[in-house]
Design a protein around this motif. Structure first.
Motif: not given
Length: 271
Positions: A208-218
């Motif tokens: 989940s932490a990695i998913a959040e990171l990818i989602a917000e990296a644009n």
């Protein structure tokens, strides 16, 4: 020794820490996270005191005792507490490198342990530091990110992928919080396929932490991404840790299947 009274022992630990002590509390991972959650938030997190919580049997270690003793949500629970740091060593050698660093580390810290006697997979070639990643394999076709004892499945999966001509980077991330975001983004930005694997529910853990990171990296180019972990269930079987990890797909075979499946989608997209 406070017996089955975790709420009280966390209060005692906080009191000692407020008087200048560095305090270590050691018990079963489910007890030290679920049973005393309010005290962890208000006594440790709010006061930002140097108490080290050592959770024995993280993940599916206590499989013979059933769901009541399975620490499948401990990382998710503690990620929500401000000031709380979370570290999951892969083996006892890494634990030895971690422990001296905990003496001067600021604020509360959760250390998630396995069952002991896991294969020694880490070395001291890369200096251990809280908040850093440990690169274990290098490759440009896929990125496998793991924490704790699922490092073994990640490495075995990468070896199987190499036999298929797929070169995978394997990153061991012992520090789940604070997540080493900039380092991870440097890796993720250059690799199109990303898979996480952890001995934890898919809700709120490393994936989940990695998913959040990818989602917000644009990222300008999309990423193919999949999480491997326990689905949103109470495990319905007893047995060994290995039995349950196999039942719920936390294995090297699942790593291989995830990477190859995502690569097919990626290649099909660019045709």
């Amino acid at each position: 020794m406070e017996g089955v009274n975790e709420a009280n022992i966390i209060g005692m630990a906080a009191g000692l820490a407020l008087e200048g002590k560095v305090v270590y509390v050691n018990t079963i991972a489910t007890f030290i996270t679920r049973r005393c959650f309010e005290q962890l938030v208000l006594d440790l997190g709010l006061h930002n005191v140097p108490v080290r919580l050592i959770g024995n049997g993280g993940g599916l270690v206590y499989a013979p005792l059933g769901s009541t003793h399975l620490a499948i949500d401990d990382i998710a629970i503690l990620r929500t507490i401000p000031n709380m740091s979370i570290v999951a060593p892969a083996d006892e050698a890494e634990m030895k490198r971690l422990m001296p660093l905990t003496v001067d580390y600021p604020g509360p810290l959760y250390i998630r342990l396995g069952k002991g006697n896991e294969p020694i997979l880490t070395t001291d070639e890369v200096p251990f530091a809280i908040g850093q990643v440990i690169p274990m394999r290098q490759g440009s076709d896929a990125l496998i990110i793991t924490t704790g004892v699922t490092l073994q499945a990640a490495l075995e999966g990468a070896d199987e992928l190499a036999q298929q001509g797929i070169a995978a980077t394997v990153l061991h991330v012992p520090t789940v919080k604070p997540l080493p975001k900039e380092i991870l983004l440097d890796y993720i930005s250059t690799i199109p396929v990303v898979v996480t694997i952890e001995e934890h529910t898919l809700m709120g853990g490393l994936g989940s932490a990695i998913a959040e990171l990818i989602a917000e990296a644009n990222f300008s180019e999309g990423k193919r991404f999949k999480r491997i972990g326990l689905p949103d269930v109470f495990p319905d079987k007893y047995g060994s840790q290995a039995d349950l990890m196999k039942r719920y797909g936390m294995t090297s075979q699942q790593v291989v299947a995830a990477v190859t499946g995502l690569r097919k989608k990626q290649l099909a997209f660019f045709k």
